[in-house]
Design a protein around this motif. Structure first.
Motif, PDB file in Angstrom:
ATOM      1  N   ILE A  78      -2.970  11.315   8.674  1.00  0.00           N
ATOM      2  CA  ILE A  78      -1.848  10.415   8.404  1.00  0.00           C
ATOM      3  C   ILE A  78      -1.892   9.888   6.976  1.00  0.00           C
ATOM      4  N   GLY A  79      -3.048   9.411   6.545  1.00  0.00           N
ATOM      5  CA  GLY A  79      -3.161   8.874   5.190  1.00  0.00           C
ATOM      6  C   GLY A  79      -2.776   9.889   4.140  1.00  0.00           C
ATOM      7  N   TYR A  86       4.906   9.876  -0.396  1.00  0.00           N
ATOM      8  CA  TYR A  86       5.255   8.872  -1.397  1.00  0.00           C
ATOM      9  C   TYR A  86       5.046   9.402  -2.808  1.00  0.00           C
ATOM     10  N   GLY A  87       4.070  10.250  -2.997  1.00  0.00           N
ATOM     11  CA  GLY A  87       3.865  10.870  -4.312  1.00  0.00           C
ATOM     12  C   GLY A  87       5.037  11.762  -4.694  1.00  0.00           C
ATOM     13  N   THR A  88       5.529  12.529  -3.738  1.00  0.00           N
ATOM     14  CA  THR A  88       6.689  13.388  -3.974  1.00  0.00           C
ATOM     15  C   THR A  88       7.928  12.547  -4.276  1.00  0.00           C
ATOM     16  N   ALA A  89       8.110  11.443  -3.552  1.00  0.00           N
ATOM     17  CA  ALA A  89       9.260  10.568  -3.793  1.00  0.00           C
ATOM     18  C   ALA A  89       9.177   9.943  -5.186  1.00  0.00           C
ATOM     19  N   ALA A  90       7.991   9.520  -5.605  1.00  0.00           N
ATOM     20  CA  ALA A  90       7.826   8.936  -6.932  1.00  0.00           C
ATOM     21  C   ALA A  90       8.108   9.973  -8.015  1.00  0.00           C
ATOM     22  N   GLN A  91       7.648  11.183  -7.808  1.00  0.00           N
ATOM     23  CA  GLN A  91       7.895  12.250  -8.776  1.00  0.00           C
ATOM     24  C   GLN A  91       9.394  12.555  -8.864  1.00  0.00           C
ATOM     25  N   GLN A 113       6.052   0.169  -8.775  1.00  0.00           N
ATOM     26  CA  GLN A 113       4.760   0.633  -8.284  1.00  0.00           C
ATOM     27  C   GLN A 113       4.195  -0.311  -7.223  1.00  0.00           C
ATOM     28  N   GLN A 114       4.394  -1.628  -7.427  1.00  0.00           N
ATOM     29  CA  GLN A 114       3.905  -2.599  -6.442  1.00  0.00           C
ATOM     30  C   GLN A 114       4.682  -2.467  -5.125  1.00  0.00           C
ATOM     31  N   ASN A 115       6.001  -2.353  -5.220  1.00  0.00           N
ATOM     32  CA  ASN A 115       6.816  -2.186  -4.002  1.00  0.00           C
ATOM     33  C   ASN A 115       6.485  -0.873  -3.296  1.00  0.00           C
ATOM     34  N   ASN A 116       6.279   0.175  -4.077  1.00  0.00           N
ATOM     35  CA  ASN A 116       5.934   1.479  -3.511  1.00  0.00           C
ATOM     36  C   ASN A 116       4.584   1.422  -2.795  1.00  0.00           C
ATOM     37  N   ALA A 121       1.545   1.358   2.237  1.00  0.00           N
ATOM     38  CA  ALA A 121       0.558   0.753   3.142  1.00  0.00           C
ATOM     39  C   ALA A 121       1.178   0.434   4.497  1.00  0.00           C
ATOM     40  N   LEU A 122       2.409  -0.086   4.481  1.00  0.00           N
ATOM     41  CA  LEU A 122       3.104  -0.405   5.728  1.00  0.00           C
ATOM     42  C   LEU A 122       3.388   0.862   6.537  1.00  0.00           C
TER      43      LEU A 122
END
Length: 160
Positions: A78-79, A86-91, A113-116, A121-122
């Motif tokens: 899962i992690g 999330y890495g793909t979304a940021a890219q 970055q903080q919101n991401n 984590a959620l």
């Protein structure tokens, strides 16, 4: 008289062990106990078939349901899956910003970055909690003798 080829438990040539014969070794059809003897033999053959073909898989299923091996493996994945997503979304977001010529400032980038990180984590926590709940449901379903698939279909029908 019509002859049938019947397998008995004592047949070494049948898939359950037992011999084939034209009378099947079922005894005398004119006997007063023929019906109960036939029923008893069929029941023994069914039991031998169950023990031979299904019981090993049932034991394997129950040991997997009782153990934490599958749960631990899934929690470990899962992690990684969430991090990759999330890495793909940021890219993708960075590429979109570059296409439109947007260059977020330091504060904007830090806020994103903080919101991401909080959303990641959620999402990880929710996914792990849902996995634990499903593992518990699967365990109880296995102990009750119900199929997990049937339980899931009932949940879908109820909207839960």
């Amino acid at each position: 008289m019509q002859q049938k080829l019947v397998y008995s438990v004592a047949n070494p040539n049948s898939q359950y062990g037992g011999s084939a014969s034209s009378t099947g070794g079922w005894g005398n059809p004119n006997s007063s106990t023929y019906a109960q003897d036939t029923y008893a033999r069929i029941t023994r053959e069914m039991w031998a078939d169950y023990q031979h073909r299904f019981y090993p898989y049932q034991q394997q299923y129950l040991s997997l349901a009782e153990g934490n091996q599958l749960l631990d493996e899934q929690l470990g994945r899962i992690g990684t899956n969430v991090q990759n997503a999330y890495g793909t979304a940021a890219q993708s977001r960075e590429m979109m910003n570059q296409r439109y010529g947007i260059n977020p400032g330091g504060m904007q980038q830090q806020s994103y970055q903080q919101n991401n990180a909080m959303a990641q984590a959620l999402t990880t926590a929710q996914a792990k909690n849902a996995t634990r709940e499903n593992a518990e449901d699967r365990y109880f379903s296995a102990m009750e003798g119900n199929g997990h698939r049937a339980m899931s279909l009932n949940q879908v029908r109820e909207g839960t």
